[in-house]
Write an enzyme that holds these catalytic residues in place. Structure first.
Site, PDB file in Angstrom:
ATOM      1  N   LYS A  14      -3.254  -4.006   2.370  1.00 43.97           N
ATOM      2  CA  LYS A  14      -2.234  -3.948   1.328  1.00 43.97           C
ATOM      3  C   LYS A  14      -0.858  -3.784   1.990  1.00 43.97           C
ATOM      4  O   LYS A  14      -0.754  -3.092   2.994  1.00 43.97           O
ATOM      5  CB  LYS A  14      -2.508  -2.761   0.395  1.00 43.97           C
ATOM      6  CG  LYS A  14      -3.879  -2.828  -0.274  1.00 43.97           C
ATOM      7  CD  LYS A  14      -4.221  -1.525  -0.989  1.00 43.97           C
ATOM      8  CE  LYS A  14      -5.644  -1.554  -1.520  1.00 43.97           C
ATOM      9  NZ  LYS A  14      -6.031  -0.291  -2.174  1.00 43.97           N
ATOM     10  N   THR A  40      -8.541  12.289  -1.745  1.00 38.09           N
ATOM     11  CA  THR A  40      -8.876  12.702  -0.382  1.00 38.09           C
ATOM     12  C   THR A  40      -7.633  12.717   0.510  1.00 38.09           C
ATOM     13  O   THR A  40      -7.735  12.916   1.713  1.00 38.09           O
ATOM     14  CB  THR A  40      -9.923  11.762   0.246  1.00 38.09           C
ATOM     15  OG1 THR A  40      -9.368  10.444   0.325  1.00 38.09           O
ATOM     16  CG2 THR A  40     -11.192  11.720  -0.582  1.00 38.09           C
ATOM     17  N   GLU A  60      -4.168   1.102  -9.319  1.00 37.82           N
ATOM     18  CA  GLU A  60      -3.659   1.663  -8.064  1.00 37.82           C
ATOM     19  C   GLU A  60      -2.755   2.875  -8.321  1.00 37.82           C
ATOM     20  O   GLU A  60      -2.313   3.103  -9.444  1.00 37.82           O
ATOM     21  CB  GLU A  60      -2.835   0.605  -7.317  1.00 37.82           C
ATOM     22  CG  GLU A  60      -3.638  -0.269  -6.386  1.00 37.82           C
ATOM     23  CD  GLU A  60      -3.925   0.409  -5.054  1.00 37.82           C
ATOM     24  OE1 GLU A  60      -3.461   1.559  -4.849  1.00 37.82           O
ATOM     25  OE2 GLU A  60      -4.597  -0.216  -4.212  1.00 37.82           O
ATOM     26  N   ASP A  61      -2.474   3.616  -7.250  1.00 37.57           N
ATOM     27  CA  ASP A  61      -1.516   4.721  -7.368  1.00 37.57           C
ATOM     28  C   ASP A  61      -0.402   4.625  -6.336  1.00 37.57           C
ATOM     29  O   ASP A  61       0.469   5.487  -6.293  1.00 37.57           O
ATOM     30  CB  ASP A  61      -2.230   6.073  -7.214  1.00 37.57           C
ATOM     31  CG  ASP A  61      -2.639   6.355  -5.772  1.00 37.57           C
ATOM     32  OD1 ASP A  61      -2.438   7.487  -5.298  1.00 37.57           O
ATOM     33  OD2 ASP A  61      -3.153   5.435  -5.110  1.00 37.57           O
ATOM     34  N   SER A  96     -10.513  -0.550  -1.851  1.00 39.09           N
ATOM     35  CA  SER A  96      -9.858   0.553  -1.145  1.00 39.09           C
ATOM     36  C   SER A  96      -9.716   0.241   0.334  1.00 39.09           C
ATOM     37  O   SER A  96     -10.607  -0.365   0.937  1.00 39.09           O
ATOM     38  CB  SER A  96     -10.681   1.836  -1.311  1.00 39.09           C
ATOM     39  OG  SER A  96     -10.224   2.846  -0.445  1.00 39.09           O
ATOM     40  N   ALA A  97      -8.611   0.695   0.907  1.00 41.96           N
ATOM     41  CA  ALA A  97      -8.399   0.533   2.348  1.00 41.96           C
ATOM     42  C   ALA A  97      -9.303   1.464   3.151  1.00 41.96           C
ATOM     43  O   ALA A  97      -9.435   1.314   4.361  1.00 41.96           O
ATOM     44  CB  ALA A  97      -6.932   0.812   2.692  1.00 41.96           C
ATOM     45  N   ASP A 140      -8.694   1.249  -6.863  1.00 44.76           N
ATOM     46  CA  ASP A 140      -8.418   1.900  -5.586  1.00 44.76           C
ATOM     47  C   ASP A 140      -9.228   3.198  -5.586  1.00 44.76           C
ATOM     48  O   ASP A 140      -9.742   3.618  -6.630  1.00 44.76           O
ATOM     49  CB  ASP A 140      -6.917   2.176  -5.469  1.00 44.76           C
ATOM     50  CG  ASP A 140      -6.551   2.847  -4.162  1.00 44.76           C
ATOM     51  OD1 ASP A 140      -7.168   2.534  -3.131  1.00 44.76           O
ATOM     52  OD2 ASP A 140      -5.649   3.709  -4.172  1.00 44.76           O
ATOM     53  N   LEU A 141      -9.338   3.839  -4.454  1.00 43.79           N
ATOM     54  CA  LEU A 141     -10.131   5.074  -4.361  1.00 43.79           C
ATOM     55  C   LEU A 141      -9.252   6.322  -4.376  1.00 43.79           C
ATOM     56  O   LEU A 141      -9.253   7.087  -5.336  1.00 43.79           O
ATOM     57  CB  LEU A 141     -10.982   5.045  -3.088  1.00 43.79           C
ATOM     58  CG  LEU A 141     -11.862   6.273  -2.844  1.00 43.79           C
ATOM     59  CD1 LEU A 141     -12.959   6.383  -3.898  1.00 43.79           C
ATOM     60  CD2 LEU A 141     -12.484   6.212  -1.447  1.00 43.79           C
ATOM     61  N   ASP A 142      -8.486   6.507  -3.302  1.00 47.94           N
ATOM     62  CA  ASP A 142      -7.672   7.715  -3.177  1.00 47.94           C
ATOM     63  C   ASP A 142      -6.555   7.739  -4.212  1.00 47.94           C
ATOM     64  O   ASP A 142      -5.756   6.806  -4.300  1.00 47.94           O
ATOM     65  CB  ASP A 142      -7.061   7.812  -1.774  1.00 47.94           C
ATOM     66  CG  ASP A 142      -8.129   8.120  -0.722  1.00 47.94           C
ATOM     67  OD1 ASP A 142      -9.118   8.767  -1.075  1.00 47.94           O
ATOM     68  OD2 ASP A 142      -7.956   7.709   0.433  1.00 47.94           O
ATOM     69  N   LYS A 164      -0.152   6.520   2.782  1.00 43.12           N
ATOM     70  CA  LYS A 164      -1.012   6.299   1.617  1.00 43.12           C
ATOM     71  C   LYS A 164      -1.164   4.810   1.317  1.00 43.12           C
ATOM     72  O   LYS A 164      -0.189   4.077   1.271  1.00 43.12           O
ATOM     73  CB  LYS A 164      -0.458   7.030   0.394  1.00 43.12           C
ATOM     74  CG  LYS A 164      -0.549   8.549   0.521  1.00 43.12           C
ATOM     75  CD  LYS A 164      -0.058   9.252  -0.726  1.00 43.12           C
ATOM     76  CE  LYS A 164      -0.214  10.760  -0.607  1.00 43.12           C
ATOM     77  NZ  LYS A 164       0.275  11.465  -1.808  1.00 43.12           N
TER      78      LYS A 164
END
Length: 223
Positions: free
Chosen positions: A145, A15, A169-170, A114-115, A7-9, A43
């Site tokens: 997701k 961000t 993921e977070d 990532s979304a 995932d990104l964020d 999120k």
């Protein structure tokens, strides 16, 4: 294990603060106030899904056409992109650049699941884009997701079976997405919130290539 899908964020960079400020500004123009607690709901989900939640909060969910919603979401994204122009390698979360390079040195493929439609732009800003073997375009997916499609798509783009991949993921929705894709899941954050993951670590600097591989091996042996 042949690939790790990130995932990104909250995993590679953070961000979320920029997203919140951009959503808050847009919501305020519509007469809707959102706070940090409400922002937690946004999120890990898509831009349109985030907008729908904000409009619902302001009881405006039926006021706009889909075209108007798309315009609102686009305007928010333009504001967000102005904010993230200043991003650089200093915004990479602790330990992430090291683990990415560790994985690459072991010939493990890397994917971004990532979304965020700004994923490629942000990876370029961070100086990490050349490390990634594939990036899923969330605009091409039929469901966000916690549906498994984004992680399944990443595996497909790498020409790998899902059982050879680990997802990181977070967010609870992200962990559910990985699990629904029948992949090994590793989460970063609060164990109580992310208990559905196969492994939870408290922070990104606890992620190592060896730990990720061990979790995959342990899960493969028990399944």
């Amino acid at each position: 294990m042949k690939a790790v899908l990130f995932d990104l964020d909250g995993i590679i960079t953070d961000t979320a603060g920029y997203h919140f400020l951009a959503w808050k500004a847009m919501a305020k123009k519509l007469g809707i106030e959102i706070n940090n607690e409400f922002n937690e709901q946004l999120k890990g989900i898509s831009r349109i899904e985030s907008l729908e939640l904000i409009l619902k909060k302001g009881e405006l969910e039926n006021k706009f056409s889909m075209a108007e919603k798309e315009e609102l979401a686009t305007n928010k994204n333009e504001e967000y992109k102005k904010m993230i122009e200043q991003m650089s390698s200093v915004d990479i979360l602790p330990g992430i650049e090291l683990v990415l390079n560790e994985l690459k040195s072991k010939n493990i493929l890397l994917g971004l699941a990532s979304a965020s439609q700004n994923g490629p732009f942000i990876l370029k800003k961070l100086g990490l884009i050349d490390l990634f073997d594939t990036i899923v375009n969330p605009a091409e997916l039929s469901a966000g997701k916690p549906a498994p499609e984004i992680f399944q798509k990443a595996a497909e783009q790498l020409d790998l079976p899902v059982k050879e991949c680990v997802g990181i993921e977070d967010a609870a929705a992200g962990v559910e997405s990985i699990n629904n894709a029948s992949m090994v899941s590793i989460a970063v954050g609060d164990r109580a919130v992310l208990s559905a993951a196969d492994k939870v670590v408290a922070s990104t600097n606890q992620l190592t290539a060896d730990l990720i591989k061990k979790v995959w091996i342990d899960c493969s042996e028990t399944n």
